[in-house]
Design an enzyme around this catalytic site. Structure first.
Site, PDB file in Angstrom:
ATOM      1  N   SER A   1       0.804  -1.224   0.000  1.00  0.00           N
ATOM      2  CA  SER A   1       0.000   0.000   0.000  1.00  0.00           C
ATOM      3  C   SER A   1       0.836   1.272   0.000  1.00  0.00           C
ATOM      4  O   SER A   1       0.314   2.358  -0.263  1.00  0.00           O
ATOM      5  CB  SER A   1      -0.943   0.021   1.204  1.00  0.00           C
ATOM      6  OG  SER A   1      -0.223   0.118   2.419  1.00  0.00           O
TER       7      SER A   1
ATOM      8  N   LYS B   1       1.371   4.059   6.979  1.00  0.00           N
ATOM      9  CA  LYS B   1       0.690   4.966   6.047  1.00  0.00           C
ATOM     10  C   LYS B   1       1.334   6.355   6.146  1.00  0.00           C
ATOM     11  O   LYS B   1       2.118   6.637   7.048  1.00  0.00           O
ATOM     12  CB  LYS B   1      -0.806   5.087   6.377  1.00  0.00           C
ATOM     13  CG  LYS B   1      -1.573   3.779   6.439  1.00  0.00           C
ATOM     14  CD  LYS B   1      -1.726   3.101   5.090  1.00  0.00           C
ATOM     15  CE  LYS B   1      -2.506   1.799   5.212  1.00  0.00           C
ATOM     16  NZ  LYS B   1      -2.529   1.034   3.955  1.00  0.00           N
TER      17      LYS B   1
END
Length: 251
Positions: free
Chosen positions: A50, A91
């Protein structure tokens, strides 16, 4: 004993002392660098793609343990949030409490109406993949996105979970400073300039470079100091063989 022998002996003792000092100092720097790093940094293996291309699936990163209040926009953080699976996740912070997040204007993420340049996104893609409606980040919380926007389970897909998809600052465990493995990606993460002129600016990287320098210098001193003895003996034996030959020629 001749003057030459006394000089050589004195030089040998000085060299031996300096060698010992170099080894001792090298050990302090080498071990100190590792201990310092172990206290401040935590290694993580990133389980998904991701954050591609910044960090790939299976990459090993070094993250500095920090308090959530130290987090700034643009930081790549390690956090754990129960509603996101209660496992460590990695993230990028794109918004902090009070920010108005939206996507997309001209294919760009906007924060408080400012278009954000995001050179870390995969080539040929933009922020449009997220389709984020105008959202205000609650105070004391963070809005997080993956760099691979089309395949990231981030704040954009948790908008309906409450708190506008954000996570509390207290959920942050560490800030990623560098990729340690694989070697072709080894190095410090670049700080994103797109957030530089916003209130609070960018965070400063931790002392990782200084730690690595201490370890490298310490290793060089230990190896150099340890090598002095054998080298000095070899040179001494060479000189010892030379003197009888010179005496024979003189006679």
């Amino acid at each position: 004993m001749s003057g030459t022998s006394r000089t050589a002996g004195g030089q040998g003792r000085v060299g031996s002392v300096l060698s010992g000092v170099a080894v001792a100092l090298g050990c302090v720097l080498f071990l100190g660098g590792f201990v310092w790093g172990a206290v401040l940094y935590q290694p993580y293996t990133v389980p998904t793609g991701s954050m591609t291309p910044t960090i790939g699936s299976g990459d090993r990163v070094l993250a500095q343990r920090i308090d959530g209040e130290e987090v700034r926009r643009g930081d790549v953080v390690v956090f754990k949030q129960s509603t996101w699976g209660d496992l460590p996740m990695v993230k990028r912070v794109v918004g902090i409490g009070g920010d108005r997040i939206a996507c997309c204007k001209d294919g760009k993420l906007t924060v408080n109406g400012k278009e954000i340049a995001e050179p870390y996104l995969p080539k040929g893609t933009g922020a449009a993949a997220t389709g984020i409606p105008a959202t205000t980040v609650p105070e004391g919380r963070l809005f997080l996105l993956g760099d691979e926007r089309s395949g990231s389970m981030d704040s954009s897909v948790h908008l309906g979970d409450g708190e506008n998809g954000s996570v509390p600052r207290g959920a942050v465990q560490a800030r990623v400073d560098a990729v340690a493995w694989p070697m072709d990606k080894f190095g410090m993460l670049q700080r994103p300039d797109g957030f530089a002129d916003m209130p609070g600016g960018l965070s400063e990287p931790g002392p990782l470079r200084l730690m690595v320098a201490a370890i490298v210098v310490g290793m060089v001193l230990v190896l150099g100091g340890a090598a002095y003895g054998p080298v000095a003996k070899r040179v001494g034996r060479g000189r010892g063989r030379t003197r009888p030959a010179e005496a024979a020629r003189a006679g």
